[in-house]
Design a protein around this motif. Structure first.
Motif, PDB file in Angstrom:
ATOM      1  N   LYS A 196      89.159  13.589   0.914  1.00 51.57           N
ATOM      2  CA  LYS A 196      87.975  13.039   0.248  1.00 51.57           C
ATOM      3  C   LYS A 196      87.687  11.570   0.574  1.00 51.57           C
ATOM      4  O   LYS A 196      86.550  11.133   0.507  1.00 51.57           O
ATOM      5  N   HIS A 241      94.187  15.132  -1.426  1.00 50.95           N
ATOM      6  CA  HIS A 241      92.872  14.678  -1.896  1.00 50.95           C
ATOM      7  C   HIS A 241      92.458  13.400  -1.164  1.00 50.95           C
ATOM      8  O   HIS A 241      91.328  13.265  -0.699  1.00 50.95           O
ATOM      9  N   ARG A 250      96.492  13.985 -11.353  1.00 45.90           N
ATOM     10  CA  ARG A 250      96.888  14.779 -10.188  1.00 45.90           C
ATOM     11  C   ARG A 250      98.363  14.585  -9.909  1.00 45.90           C
ATOM     12  O   ARG A 250      98.866  13.474 -10.032  1.00 45.90           O
ATOM     13  N   GLN A 264      96.794   9.305 -10.971  1.00 42.72           N
ATOM     14  CA  GLN A 264      95.397   9.675 -10.731  1.00 42.72           C
ATOM     15  C   GLN A 264      94.839   8.829  -9.606  1.00 42.72           C
ATOM     16  O   GLN A 264      95.385   7.787  -9.269  1.00 42.72           O
ATOM     17  N   CYS A 265      93.742   9.291  -9.029  1.00 36.60           N
ATOM     18  CA  CYS A 265      93.113   8.567  -7.930  1.00 36.60           C
ATOM     19  C   CYS A 265      92.262   7.430  -8.482  1.00 36.60           C
ATOM     20  O   CYS A 265      91.381   7.644  -9.310  1.00 36.60           O
ATOM     21  N   GLU A 309      87.446   3.826  -5.508  1.00 37.16           N
ATOM     22  CA  GLU A 309      86.124   3.493  -6.060  1.00 37.16           C
ATOM     23  C   GLU A 309      85.220   4.714  -6.098  1.00 37.16           C
ATOM     24  O   GLU A 309      85.066   5.408  -5.098  1.00 37.16           O
ATOM     25  N   GLY A 310      84.626   4.964  -7.253  1.00 32.40           N
ATOM     26  CA  GLY A 310      83.672   6.056  -7.379  1.00 32.40           C
ATOM     27  C   GLY A 310      84.294   7.432  -7.556  1.00 32.40           C
ATOM     28  O   GLY A 310      83.581   8.418  -7.650  1.00 32.40           O
ATOM     29  N   CYS A 311      85.621   7.511  -7.597  1.00 36.89           N
ATOM     30  CA  CYS A 311      86.270   8.820  -7.734  1.00 36.89           C
ATOM     31  C   CYS A 311      86.562   9.117  -9.204  1.00 36.89           C
ATOM     32  O   CYS A 311      86.835   8.202  -9.981  1.00 36.89           O
ATOM     33  N   GLU A 312      86.489  10.392  -9.559  1.00 42.23           N
ATOM     34  CA  GLU A 312      86.841  10.795 -10.925  1.00 42.23           C
ATOM     35  C   GLU A 312      88.348  10.626 -11.122  1.00 42.23           C
ATOM     36  O   GLU A 312      89.121  11.117 -10.308  1.00 42.23           O
ATOM     37  N   PRO A 313      88.761   9.935 -12.177  1.00 37.89           N
ATOM     38  CA  PRO A 313      90.205   9.685 -12.363  1.00 37.89           C
ATOM     39  C   PRO A 313      90.945  10.861 -13.009  1.00 37.89           C
ATOM     40  O   PRO A 313      91.541  10.721 -14.067  1.00 37.89           O
ATOM     41  N   PHE A 314      90.891  12.026 -12.368  1.00 40.40           N
ATOM     42  CA  PHE A 314      91.621  13.183 -12.885  1.00 40.40           C
ATOM     43  C   PHE A 314      93.118  12.973 -12.711  1.00 40.40           C
ATOM     44  O   PHE A 314      93.543  12.363 -11.733  1.00 40.40           O
TER      45      PHE A 314
END
Length: 127
Positions: free
Chosen positions: A100, A96, A88, A77-78, A81-86
């Motif tokens: 992004k 991404h 992937r 997952q990503c 900082e501030g990114c949704e930890p989906f």
């Protein structure tokens, strides 16, 4: 069998992967990569607590893709900082990352957010 502590490199097992704990030589001097900024380095890797400085967005992308998104290190997952930890797939993550986080605008915007988070407040960040 003798082992000399000076030459052994500490490693840890994390989810079956062996992680090398020896820091790269250029970070050994200081724990805070923020202070390693050189003139002309205006783009920062905002992956978890990486905070390394680079001269161009493409350098940040290459660094993040190899150091954080490499096939042996990518956590699934990503962790920018501030990114949704989906969750992937790695290939999806690389795309991404480029779209992004590693465009010039995204990197500059991320730095502004980072400054707001630290600049005016004397209290330590709450984690």
């Amino acid at each position: 069998l003798q082992s000399t502590p000076a030459t052994s490199i500490p490693t840890v097992q994390v989810q079956g992967q062996q992680i090398n704990l020896q820091p790269p030589s250029y970070t050994a001097a200081s724990q805070h990569a923020e202070q390693m900024k050189k003139p002309g380095q205006n783009f920062m890797c905002l992956w978890q607590s990486c905070k390394k400085w680079f001269q161009t967005p493409s350098q940040v992308f290459y660094h993040a893709a190899t150091e954080h998104g490499g096939k042996d290190v990518y956590p699934g997952q990503c962790l920018w900082e501030g990114c949704e930890p989906f969750q992937r797939q790695r290939f999806s993550f690389i795309t991404h990352l480029q779209d992004k986080h590693c465009s010039r605008d995204a990197l500059l915007a991320g730095l502004k957010q980072d400054e707001h988070g630290q600049a005016g407040s004397q209290k330590p960040p709450n984690k």
